[in-house]
Write a protein that holds these residues in place. Sequence first.
Motif, mmCIF file in Angstrom:
data_model
loop_
_atom_site.group_PDB
_atom_site.id
_atom_site.type_symbol
_atom_site.label_atom_id
_atom_site.label_comp_id
_atom_site.label_asym_id
_atom_site.label_seq_id
_atom_site.Cartn_x
_atom_site.Cartn_y
_atom_site.Cartn_z
ATOM 1 N N TYR A 193 -10.307 -0.644 5.434
ATOM 2 C CA TYR A 193 -9.616 -1.703 4.693
ATOM 3 C C TYR A 193 -9.175 -1.202 3.312
ATOM 4 C CZ TYR A 193 -8.540 -6.190 2.548
ATOM 5 O OH TYR A 193 -7.888 -7.211 1.915
ATOM 6 N N GLN A 196 -6.007 0.634 3.611
ATOM 7 C CA GLN A 196 -4.877 -0.300 3.790
ATOM 8 C C GLN A 196 -4.440 -0.858 2.442
ATOM 9 O OE1 GLN A 196 -6.527 -2.990 6.828
ATOM 10 N NE2 GLN A 196 -4.852 -2.328 8.151
ATOM 11 N N VAL A 197 -5.430 -1.217 1.637
ATOM 12 C CA VAL A 197 -5.129 -1.748 0.299
ATOM 13 C C VAL A 197 -4.402 -0.684 -0.526
ATOM 14 C CG1 VAL A 197 -6.157 -2.557 -1.875
ATOM 15 C CG2 VAL A 197 -7.059 -3.381 0.305
ATOM 16 N N ASN A 199 -2.620 1.867 0.543
ATOM 17 C CA ASN A 199 -1.254 2.068 1.045
ATOM 18 C C ASN A 199 -0.333 0.933 0.626
ATOM 19 O OD1 ASN A 199 -1.786 4.532 2.207
ATOM 20 N ND2 ASN A 199 -2.466 3.626 4.148
ATOM 21 N N ALA A 200 -0.872 -0.278 0.645
ATOM 22 C CA ALA A 200 -0.088 -1.432 0.201
ATOM 23 C C ALA A 200 0.284 -1.279 -1.281
ATOM 24 C CB ALA A 200 -0.871 -2.715 0.425
ATOM 25 N N MET A 201 -0.688 -0.796 -2.068
ATOM 26 C CA MET A 201 -0.440 -0.581 -3.500
ATOM 27 C C MET A 201 0.663 0.454 -3.699
ATOM 28 S SD MET A 201 -4.397 -0.549 -4.823
ATOM 29 C CE MET A 201 -4.125 0.515 -6.217
ATOM 30 N N LYS A 202 0.593 1.534 -2.913
ATOM 31 C CA LYS A 202 1.603 2.596 -3.016
ATOM 32 C C LYS A 202 2.966 2.048 -2.640
ATOM 33 C CE LYS A 202 -1.170 6.735 -2.286
ATOM 34 N NZ LYS A 202 -1.709 7.622 -1.233
ATOM 35 N N GLY A 203 2.966 1.193 -1.575
ATOM 36 C CA GLY A 203 4.201 0.563 -1.128
ATOM 37 C C GLY A 203 4.832 -0.256 -2.249
ATOM 38 N N LEU A 204 3.993 -1.003 -2.943
ATOM 39 C CA LEU A 204 4.477 -1.851 -4.034
ATOM 40 C C LEU A 204 5.108 -1.015 -5.136
ATOM 41 C CD1 LEU A 204 1.694 -4.561 -4.496
ATOM 42 C CD2 LEU A 204 4.057 -4.918 -3.724
#
Length: 207
Positions: A193, A196-197, A199-204
């Motif tokens: 998890y 995932q967090v 990767n989401a941060m990097k995406g942002l």
Amino acid sequence: MKPLFYSLLMLNFLQKNIWMCIGIVSVVTFFSFCKHALTETEKKPESHQPAVTYSNPYFKGTREDRIAQVEKITKLFGVECSYCHNEDLTVFTEEGEVSKKMMAASVALGVDCDYCHVDGKHYTEKENQAKKMFELCETMATGCDFCHAGKDQLTPKGAQAKTAFVTRDWVTKGTKQCLECHIEKKQFALNFYGWQVLNAMKGLKGM
Ligand code: HEC
Ligand code: HEC
Ligand code: HEC
Ligand code: HEC
């Protein structure tokens, strides 16, 4: 029938020379015992290696400075040296073992024992925060130096932890919640998890 013949011969010999046999056996036993005793004493210094490292970064300066350091501790706690270890520094008590960790904590924080200890029974106002920090280190299997780099100095990881402490109200909610994203006893490694967090941060950030 040969073995029987030899056995009988042997028995006959034993009967006739019983005292001589006992004599030989005693002499042999005596010498092997001496040899054993000797090797034991020869081995002794080896198995008696001091458990002390003499490279503990808590201790600084000359021999006199170091003696002053241990005397200061002894006075602060109002105890004898034997409260923590024997004279040769080969045997450490439970308190002595705890003190090794305490020394590492003191070095990481750039403070001395009296930063938290008033005496053997009383603590300064740092007690609660320090206890939480010891628990955190136990849960995450880190040392204090993972985050602390001397007096009022944090490592980069310490700075990240500081943000996490504030955003997650660590002071009241504690360390358990960190395990939502970090693996226990793995020095803040991320779990699935957590990744995932991340990767989401990097995406942002568009990375
Ligand atoms: C509160 C516990 C505690 C007390 C009390 C204490 N010591 Fe120690 N002492 C330690 C610990 C822990 C170490 C470090 C062991 C290590 O790093 O392996 C140490 C290390 C030492 C060292 C080695 C220093 C170096 O340069 O590495 C000496 C010498 C020493 N102690 C002497 C004394 C004497 C003498 C007294 C009494 C006046 C005393 N200690 C009291 C816990 C204590
Ligand atoms: C940052 C604060 C802090 C510093 C610095 C610190 N201690 Fe402690 N120490 C504590 C806390 C808090 C406890 C209690 C731990 C617990 O109960 O979980 C403790 C416990 C101990 C104990 C066990 C006491 C007992 O009743 O069993 C010993 C011994 C000890 N410390 C020695 C030392 C020595 C020696 C130093 C300096 C080299 C030192 N401490 C530095 C906070 C500190
Ligand atoms: C995961 C990181 C982390 C670890 C590991 C850690 N600390 Fe901290 N510690 C912090 C942060 C962040 C602060 C808050 C600093 C600030 O507010 O500037 C802090 C603050 C403190 C404070 C209060 C600040 C002060 O000096 O009054 C004490 C005491 C303390 N830590 C002791 C310890 C001890 C002892 C250990 C090891 C057992 C330890 N910490 C391990 C991150 C950590
Ligand atoms: C929702 C998920 C999540 C929670 C809960 C969480 N973290 Fe993290 N943490 C992360 C992510 C993701 C990273 C990686 C960030 C990066 O590399 O930029 C991270 C990185 C860290 C790091 C740096 C680790 C290193 O090796 O570089 C520390 C220290 C840290 N967190 C402390 C904490 C503490 C203390 C708590 C609990 C108060 C906590 N975190 C709770 C997601 C979380």
